[in-house]
Motif scaffolding. Sequence first.
Motif, PDB file in Angstrom:
ATOM      1  N   TYR A   5       0.828  -1.207   0.000  1.00 55.17           N
ATOM      2  CA  TYR A   5       0.000   0.000   0.000  1.00 55.17           C
ATOM      3  C   TYR A   5       0.862   1.258   0.000  1.00 55.17           C
ATOM      4  CZ  TYR A   5      -4.471  -2.399   0.852  1.00 55.17           C
ATOM      5  OH  TYR A   5      -5.602  -3.161   0.745  1.00 55.17           O
ATOM      6  N   VAL A   9      -0.529   2.848  -3.343  1.00 57.15           N
ATOM      7  CA  VAL A   9      -1.657   3.736  -3.048  1.00 57.15           C
ATOM      8  C   VAL A   9      -1.213   5.043  -2.401  1.00 57.15           C
ATOM      9  CG1 VAL A   9      -3.802   3.946  -1.716  1.00 57.15           C
ATOM     10  CG2 VAL A   9      -3.215   1.774  -2.787  1.00 57.15           C
ATOM     11  N   SER A  78     -12.243   8.973  -3.716  1.00 54.61           N
ATOM     12  CA  SER A  78     -11.070   8.092  -3.830  1.00 54.61           C
ATOM     13  C   SER A  78      -9.990   8.479  -2.826  1.00 54.61           C
ATOM     14  CB  SER A  78     -10.495   8.138  -5.246  1.00 54.61           C
ATOM     15  OG  SER A  78     -11.423   7.608  -6.168  1.00 54.61           O
ATOM     16  N   CYS A  81     -10.840   7.107   0.516  1.00 52.76           N
ATOM     17  CA  CYS A  81     -10.497   5.678   0.592  1.00 52.76           C
ATOM     18  C   CYS A  81      -8.997   5.505   0.819  1.00 52.76           C
ATOM     19  CB  CYS A  81     -10.942   4.949  -0.673  1.00 52.76           C
ATOM     20  SG  CYS A  81     -12.745   4.837  -0.822  1.00 52.76           S
ATOM     21  N   ASN A  82      -8.192   6.326   0.152  1.00 53.60           N
ATOM     22  CA  ASN A  82      -6.747   6.281   0.366  1.00 53.60           C
ATOM     23  C   ASN A  82      -6.396   6.716   1.789  1.00 53.60           C
ATOM     24  OD1 ASN A  82      -6.560   5.468  -2.265  1.00 53.60           O
ATOM     25  ND2 ASN A  82      -5.678   7.366  -3.022  1.00 53.60           N
ATOM     26  N   LEU A 116      -8.298  -2.656  -0.509  1.00 52.72           N
ATOM     27  CA  LEU A 116      -8.736  -1.581  -1.385  1.00 52.72           C
ATOM     28  C   LEU A 116      -8.847  -2.166  -2.786  1.00 52.72           C
ATOM     29  CD1 LEU A 116      -9.347   1.438  -1.869  1.00 52.72           C
ATOM     30  CD2 LEU A 116      -6.922   1.704  -2.394  1.00 52.72           C
ATOM     31  N   SER A 118      -9.980  -1.026  -6.330  1.00 49.97           N
ATOM     32  CA  SER A 118     -10.346   0.113  -7.157  1.00 49.97           C
ATOM     33  C   SER A 118     -11.036  -0.397  -8.413  1.00 49.97           C
ATOM     34  CB  SER A 118      -9.096   0.913  -7.526  1.00 49.97           C
ATOM     35  OG  SER A 118      -9.419   1.887  -8.490  1.00 49.97           O
ATOM     36  N   ARG A 120     -12.118   1.385 -10.765  1.00 47.77           N
ATOM     37  CA  ARG A 120     -11.586   2.171 -11.879  1.00 47.77           C
ATOM     38  C   ARG A 120     -10.352   1.503 -12.496  1.00 47.77           C
ATOM     39  NH1 ARG A 120      -9.877   7.605  -9.762  1.00 47.77           N
ATOM     40  NH2 ARG A 120     -12.110   7.864  -9.600  1.00 47.77           N
ATOM     41  N   HIS A 121      -9.520   0.889 -11.657  1.00 43.79           N
ATOM     42  CA  HIS A 121      -8.275   0.298 -12.142  1.00 43.79           C
ATOM     43  C   HIS A 121      -8.385  -1.200 -12.402  1.00 43.79           C
ATOM     44  CE1 HIS A 121      -6.933   4.011 -10.042  1.00 43.79           C
ATOM     45  NE2 HIS A 121      -6.320   4.139 -11.197  1.00 43.79           N
ATOM     46  N   ASN A 122      -9.574  -1.764 -12.235  1.00 39.98           N
ATOM     47  CA  ASN A 122      -9.750  -3.199 -12.451  1.00 39.98           C
ATOM     48  C   ASN A 122     -10.839  -3.507 -13.474  1.00 39.98           C
ATOM     49  OD1 ASN A 122      -7.912  -4.687 -10.552  1.00 39.98           O
ATOM     50  ND2 ASN A 122      -8.844  -3.214  -9.177  1.00 39.98           N
TER      51      ASN A 122
END
Length: 130
Positions: A5, A9, A78, A81-82, A116, A118, A120-122
């Motif tokens: 992480y 991230v 987002s 979440c980070n 986490l 994401s 958007r990234h998957n």
Amino acid sequence: MIQEYRNTVLKVPAMPVLSDDECEFSTIYVRPKIVSEEKDENRETKETEIKSISEIFTKNGVPLKSIYVVGDAGTGKSSFCNYLVNCWCMAHSEGHIVKDEFGGIDEMKKFEYLFLISLRHNQGKVSFKE
């Protein structure tokens, strides 16, 4: 998991458009105003400002099973979440004594694992397991 992480991230561009330099997430994060929205018996919406992260994860002392973070584009969903990931890493690392007025570190100590994912990234993945 903490090191992964921290390397992925929690390393962010210092100036997203102008720089390749990276900095620690915690040095640039500014928590947005977070409100809880509920409907009363007259179906009128009531907003209550969240003052502590425990207000997000519990209601009347009972842990919530589902939490939805909703907001317009660019409002900090987002990043929040980070922030949770950062708090979890600090809560489960030795030697990190940081004052956190929102209570995120103490709340994240209650969770043995934090994943986490994401969306958007998957995109295009068959399953979360991948």
